[in-house]
Every structure is written in C-alpha cells, then in structure tokens.
Design a protein around this motif. Structure first.
Motif, PDB file in Angstrom:
ATOM      1  N   ARG A 100       0.862  -1.185   0.000  1.00  0.00           N
ATOM      2  CA  ARG A 100       0.000   0.000   0.000  1.00  0.00           C
ATOM      3  C   ARG A 100       0.900   1.237   0.000  1.00  0.00           C
ATOM      4  NH1 ARG A 100      -5.463  -1.888   1.102  1.00  0.00           N
ATOM      5  NH2 ARG A 100      -5.213  -4.154   1.274  1.00  0.00           N
ATOM      6  N   PRO A 101       0.853   2.054  -1.042  1.00  0.00           N
ATOM      7  CA  PRO A 101       1.795   3.170  -1.139  1.00  0.00           C
ATOM      8  C   PRO A 101       1.507   4.328  -0.195  1.00  0.00           C
ATOM      9  CG  PRO A 101       0.275   3.200  -2.991  1.00  0.00           C
ATOM     10  CD  PRO A 101       0.008   1.931  -2.245  1.00  0.00           C
ATOM     11  N   LEU A 102       0.270   4.476   0.255  1.00  0.00           N
ATOM     12  CA  LEU A 102      -0.117   5.567   1.151  1.00  0.00           C
ATOM     13  C   LEU A 102       0.376   6.910   0.616  1.00  0.00           C
ATOM     14  CD1 LEU A 102       0.415   3.810   4.608  1.00  0.00           C
ATOM     15  CD2 LEU A 102      -1.598   3.805   3.132  1.00  0.00           C
ATOM     16  N   SER A 103       1.076   7.711   1.436  1.00  0.00           N
ATOM     17  CA  SER A 103       1.435   9.070   1.023  1.00  0.00           C
ATOM     18  C   SER A 103       2.712   9.145   0.203  1.00  0.00           C
ATOM     19  CB  SER A 103       1.590   9.969   2.258  1.00  0.00           C
ATOM     20  OG  SER A 103       2.624   9.487   3.105  1.00  0.00           O
ATOM     21  N   ASP A 104       3.681   8.222   0.446  1.00  0.00           N
ATOM     22  CA  ASP A 104       5.024   8.396  -0.122  1.00  0.00           C
ATOM     23  C   ASP A 104       5.487   7.275  -1.038  1.00  0.00           C
ATOM     24  OD1 ASP A 104       4.977  10.571   1.587  1.00  0.00           O
ATOM     25  OD2 ASP A 104       7.041  10.307   2.271  1.00  0.00           O
ATOM     26  N   GLY A 105       4.819   6.136  -1.037  1.00  0.00           N
ATOM     27  CA  GLY A 105       5.301   4.996  -1.799  1.00  0.00           C
ATOM     28  C   GLY A 105       5.153   5.181  -3.296  1.00  0.00           C
ATOM     29  N   ALA A 211       4.283   4.313   3.817  1.00  0.00           N
ATOM     30  CA  ALA A 211       4.098   3.204   2.883  1.00  0.00           C
ATOM     31  C   ALA A 211       4.140   1.929   3.708  1.00  0.00           C
ATOM     32  CB  ALA A 211       5.185   3.181   1.815  1.00  0.00           C
ATOM     33  N   THR A 212       3.300   0.944   3.368  1.00  0.00           N
ATOM     34  CA  THR A 212       3.251  -0.295   4.143  1.00  0.00           C
ATOM     35  C   THR A 212       3.222  -1.500   3.213  1.00  0.00           C
ATOM     36  OG1 THR A 212       0.825  -0.388   4.265  1.00  0.00           O
ATOM     37  CG2 THR A 212       1.977   0.835   6.009  1.00  0.00           C
ATOM     38  N   MET A 213       3.650  -2.642   3.763  1.00  0.00           N
ATOM     39  CA  MET A 213       3.583  -3.917   3.054  1.00  0.00           C
ATOM     40  C   MET A 213       3.160  -5.006   4.027  1.00  0.00           C
ATOM     41  SD  MET A 213       6.874  -4.363   0.574  1.00  0.00           S
ATOM     42  CE  MET A 213       6.953  -3.576  -1.027  1.00  0.00           C
ATOM     43  N   ALA A 214       2.321  -5.906   3.549  1.00  0.00           N
ATOM     44  CA  ALA A 214       2.053  -7.160   4.243  1.00  0.00           C
ATOM     45  C   ALA A 214       2.839  -8.243   3.510  1.00  0.00           C
ATOM     46  CB  ALA A 214       0.565  -7.474   4.238  1.00  0.00           C
ATOM     47  N   THR A 228      11.434   2.868  -3.771  1.00  0.00           N
ATOM     48  CA  THR A 228      11.530   4.298  -4.055  1.00  0.00           C
ATOM     49  C   THR A 228      10.394   5.030  -3.358  1.00  0.00           C
ATOM     50  OG1 THR A 228      12.507   3.830  -6.214  1.00  0.00           O
ATOM     51  CG2 THR A 228      11.681   6.045  -5.860  1.00  0.00           C
ATOM     52  N   LEU A 229      10.752   6.093  -2.621  1.00  0.00           N
ATOM     53  CA  LEU A 229       9.794   6.905  -1.889  1.00  0.00           C
ATOM     54  C   LEU A 229       9.853   8.340  -2.384  1.00  0.00           C
ATOM     55  CD1 LEU A 229      10.587   5.543   1.688  1.00  0.00           C
ATOM     56  CD2 LEU A 229       8.594   4.974   0.294  1.00  0.00           C
ATOM     57  N   LYS A 230       8.764   9.066  -2.179  1.00  0.00           N
ATOM     58  CA  LYS A 230       8.686  10.444  -2.671  1.00  0.00           C
ATOM     59  C   LYS A 230       9.656  11.383  -1.975  1.00  0.00           C
ATOM     60  CE  LYS A 230       3.795  10.464  -4.056  1.00  0.00           C
ATOM     61  NZ  LYS A 230       2.464  11.062  -3.768  1.00  0.00           N
ATOM     62  N   GLY A 231       9.892  11.142  -0.697  1.00  0.00           N
ATOM     63  CA  GLY A 231      10.676  12.073   0.097  1.00  0.00           C
ATOM     64  C   GLY A 231      12.096  12.236  -0.418  1.00  0.00           C
ATOM     65  N   SER A 233      16.145  14.022   0.097  1.00  0.00           N
ATOM     66  CA  SER A 233      17.172  13.802   1.110  1.00  0.00           C
ATOM     67  C   SER A 233      16.852  14.491   2.431  1.00  0.00           C
ATOM     68  CB  SER A 233      18.527  14.282   0.588  1.00  0.00           C
ATOM     69  OG  SER A 233      18.462  15.660   0.231  1.00  0.00           O
ATOM     70  N   ASP A 234      15.935  15.447   2.428  1.00  0.00           N
ATOM     71  CA  ASP A 234      15.560  16.138   3.666  1.00  0.00           C
ATOM     72  C   ASP A 234      14.507  15.374   4.466  1.00  0.00           C
ATOM     73  OD1 ASP A 234      17.284  18.259   3.154  1.00  0.00           O
ATOM     74  OD2 ASP A 234      15.786  19.322   1.961  1.00  0.00           O
ATOM     75  N   ALA A 235      13.856  14.407   3.845  1.00  0.00           N
ATOM     76  CA  ALA A 235      12.824  13.643   4.542  1.00  0.00           C
ATOM     77  C   ALA A 235      13.467  12.663   5.518  1.00  0.00           C
ATOM     78  CB  ALA A 235      11.952  12.901   3.540  1.00  0.00           C
ATOM     79  N   SER A 236      12.808  12.425   6.632  1.00  0.00           N
ATOM     80  CA  SER A 236      13.313  11.512   7.657  1.00  0.00           C
ATOM     81  C   SER A 236      12.410  10.281   7.720  1.00  0.00           C
ATOM     82  CB  SER A 236      13.342  12.220   9.017  1.00  0.00           C
ATOM     83  OG  SER A 236      13.768  11.337  10.030  1.00  0.00           O
ATOM     84  N   TYR A 237      12.991   9.108   7.446  1.00  0.00           N
ATOM     85  CA  TYR A 237      12.225   7.858   7.446  1.00  0.00           C
ATOM     86  C   TYR A 237      12.757   6.893   8.501  1.00  0.00           C
ATOM     87  CZ  TYR A 237      10.152   9.112   2.917  1.00  0.00           C
ATOM     88  OH  TYR A 237       9.470   9.734   1.903  1.00  0.00           O
ATOM     89  N   ARG A 238      11.849   6.071   9.013  1.00  0.00           N
ATOM     90  CA  ARG A 238      12.194   4.928   9.843  1.00  0.00           C
ATOM     91  C   ARG A 238      11.618   3.673   9.197  1.00  0.00           C
ATOM     92  NH1 ARG A 238      14.383   6.417  14.613  1.00  0.00           N
ATOM     93  NH2 ARG A 238      14.369   4.233  15.300  1.00  0.00           N
ATOM     94  N   PHE A 239      12.334   2.572   9.357  1.00  0.00           N
ATOM     95  CA  PHE A 239      11.848   1.272   8.912  1.00  0.00           C
ATOM     96  C   PHE A 239      11.346   0.515  10.142  1.00  0.00           C
ATOM     97  CE2 PHE A 239      12.699  -3.302   8.486  1.00  0.00           C
ATOM     98  CZ  PHE A 239      11.945  -3.606   7.366  1.00  0.00           C
ATOM     99  N   GLN A 240      10.114   0.040  10.073  1.00  0.00           N
ATOM    100  CA  GLN A 240       9.554  -0.736  11.170  1.00  0.00           C
ATOM    101  C   GLN A 240       8.964  -2.032  10.615  1.00  0.00           C
ATOM    102  OE1 GLN A 240       6.747   1.732  13.309  1.00  0.00           O
ATOM    103  NE2 GLN A 240       8.359   2.965  14.250  1.00  0.00           N
ATOM    104  N   ALA A 241       9.072  -3.109  11.390  1.00  0.00           N
ATOM    105  CA  ALA A 241       8.542  -4.406  10.972  1.00  0.00           C
ATOM    106  C   ALA A 241       8.100  -5.197  12.194  1.00  0.00           C
ATOM    107  CB  ALA A 241       9.596  -5.180  10.182  1.00  0.00           C
ATOM    108  N   ARG A 242       7.244  -6.174  11.951  1.00  0.00           N
ATOM    109  CA  ARG A 242       6.766  -7.063  13.005  1.00  0.00           C
ATOM    110  C   ARG A 242       6.596  -8.454  12.429  1.00  0.00           C
ATOM    111  NH1 ARG A 242       1.746  -8.661  14.227  1.00  0.00           N
ATOM    112  NH2 ARG A 242       0.807  -7.063  12.917  1.00  0.00           N
TER     113      ARG A 242
END
Length: 254
Positions: A100-105, A211-214, A228-231, A233-242
């Motif tokens: 699911r690309p949501l806002s940035d994917g 952006a999310t993935m199952a 590839t994300l929209k943000g 070099s100034d954008a700050s991203y974190r990677f989270q998983a479960r």
C-alpha cells in the motif's frame, strides 16, 4: 432505421478497437494454466488489463531458488495507484506481498523471493478501479520454499537476529531506500519447523506510516527490500517491521 443504428455501430466499433479490452489483449501473455485461479483469488471481480507498463525483471534461471531477485518498475502509475500485489503462481505460498503506497510509496521496488519450482511470476497494480498486470517466467531447479536455509544453521544466527542494515540514496523523483533484515523467514513447510516470518513492514515519516507492506513467507530469509519513496534527502524515514511471533523491529534510515 439505418440512420438510428449508425451511431450505435460506431460506438461498438470504438469499444472493440480499444486496447486492453479486446479478446487478444486479455489473453494471458504467459499462457499459464494457473492464471484464472489466481486472478479470481487475488483480483476478484475488478477489471483486469495486461499492461506492458508493469515491468517485472528477474533472472531467466534461478541459480539459488531461495534467493531470487525480483525488480518491479511500474513508474507509469506513480502517484495514482492504490495497491500492488506480487505472487509466484506455483509456490505453495503464492502471495509474496500486498503493498500500500499511502502518502510516499512509489511503484519501483526490488525484493528477493523463494521459488519452489519453475513458475510464472505476476505483479498487479491497482489504479483507478483497474488491475494492471505484468509478469515474467522464471526457470529453476526449485526447492526454495521447502529446503532449509542457512540462517539457523549458522552458530551466530540468534546473535544477528533482528539486525537491520539500511541506506538511502538520491533517486528521482525522490529517494531509494534499501533495507536488509536478519530473519529466518521460516515458512513452516519444512518438517519440525513452525511458521516464523515477518508479516508487516512500514516506512514511517513524521510519526505516521508513509508506505506499508504485508509480507508472506515466500519472501526470502534475511529479506532485502529496495523501495523508491517520494521524500527527498531532507525527509526523515524509519523502517519498522513485526513478525508473526510479535517481535518488533525499528531502525532509522540514514
């Protein structure tokens, strides 16, 4: 009477000439006997169009069936798609991810998958109520889903479990993030093993999912993902998983 029929005939001729809805355009380009089964299972009653703008690249022959790189470029749909699915038709667990690309994917990514036997591989992109489908075929000796991997055979696997390596690079029209997560991704298909795999992945920006993935267990062990994300070099991203055992993973992407 002929005068009344002439406009109707013109409309019918235009409809029949339209690309993507002719019988020829809807013929499966990979000629797979499993296509209709998975079209119904994953895509339902939503209209489907085979589309060369959904480009799927993979090795013609998988030297390592446990680690098969898949590259997807559907950039023609950037900013106007709602979901992306990838599946390997002859895998015992066919679905690889639901993105699911949501806002940035964006619609450009790479991921390593398992291959149980030679198979058609499909990517479907949902845009404005139509599934646009591309694919390729990969040959291989197989066994990627039912052969033990190396993750748990190494003495240090538990020490490295959950370790994340992540980088970001400038990549028009935003940035490319690359992530590798140390995880066995056990499918449960090997005797005496239980399913143990990452099932949810998210890229977080400003505290919100961007952006999310199952994922399913057809993703390779020690999974590697590039997206590839929209943000910029100034954008700050974190990677989270479960994973399905409740373990959570969190890492800032430099």
């Amino acid at each position: 009477m002929a005068g009344y029929l002439r406009p109707l005939l013109a409309v019918l001729m235009l409809f029949c000439a339209s690309p993507g809805i002719t019988a020829e355009a809807q013929k499966d380009p990979l000629d797979s006997f499993m296509w209709e089964r998975y079209r119904e299972r994953f895509l339902g009653d939503t209209p489907v169009r085979f589309d060369q703008r959904v480009r799927v690249q993979a090795p013609a022959f998988a030297e390592d069936s446990g680690q098969v790189p898949i590259d997807v470029d559907a950039s023609a749909f950037n900013g106007r798609f709602q979901r992306m699915l990838l599946w390997v038709e002859l895998n015992p667990i066919p679905l690889v991810f639901d993105y699911r690309p949501l806002s940035d994917g964006l619609a450009n990514l790479s991921i390593n998958v398992r291959l149980e036997q030679s198979s058609a591989v499909r990517v479907a992109v949902l845009s404005d109520g139509v599934w646009h489908v591309g694919g390729t075929r990969i040959e291989g000796e197989g066994g990627g889903c039912t052969t033990p991997g190396i993750a748990k055979t190494e003495d240090n696997w538990s020490r490295d479990f959950g370790k994340i390596m992540a980088r970001r690079f400038d990549h028009e029209p935003g940035s490319r993030v690359r992530v590798k997560l140390s995880h066995p991704m056990d499918s449960g298909l090997i005797p005496s093993t239980r399913p143990f795999y990452v099932e949810q992945v998210a890229f977080i920006r400003d505290g919100e999912p961007a952006a999310t993935m199952a994922w399913q267990a057809s993703v390779s062990e020690n999974p590697e993902l590039a997206l590839t994300l929209k943000g910029d070099s100034d954008a700050s991203y974190r990677f989270q998983a479960r994973d399905n055992n409740g373990n959570e993973f969190d890492h800032a992407i430099p």
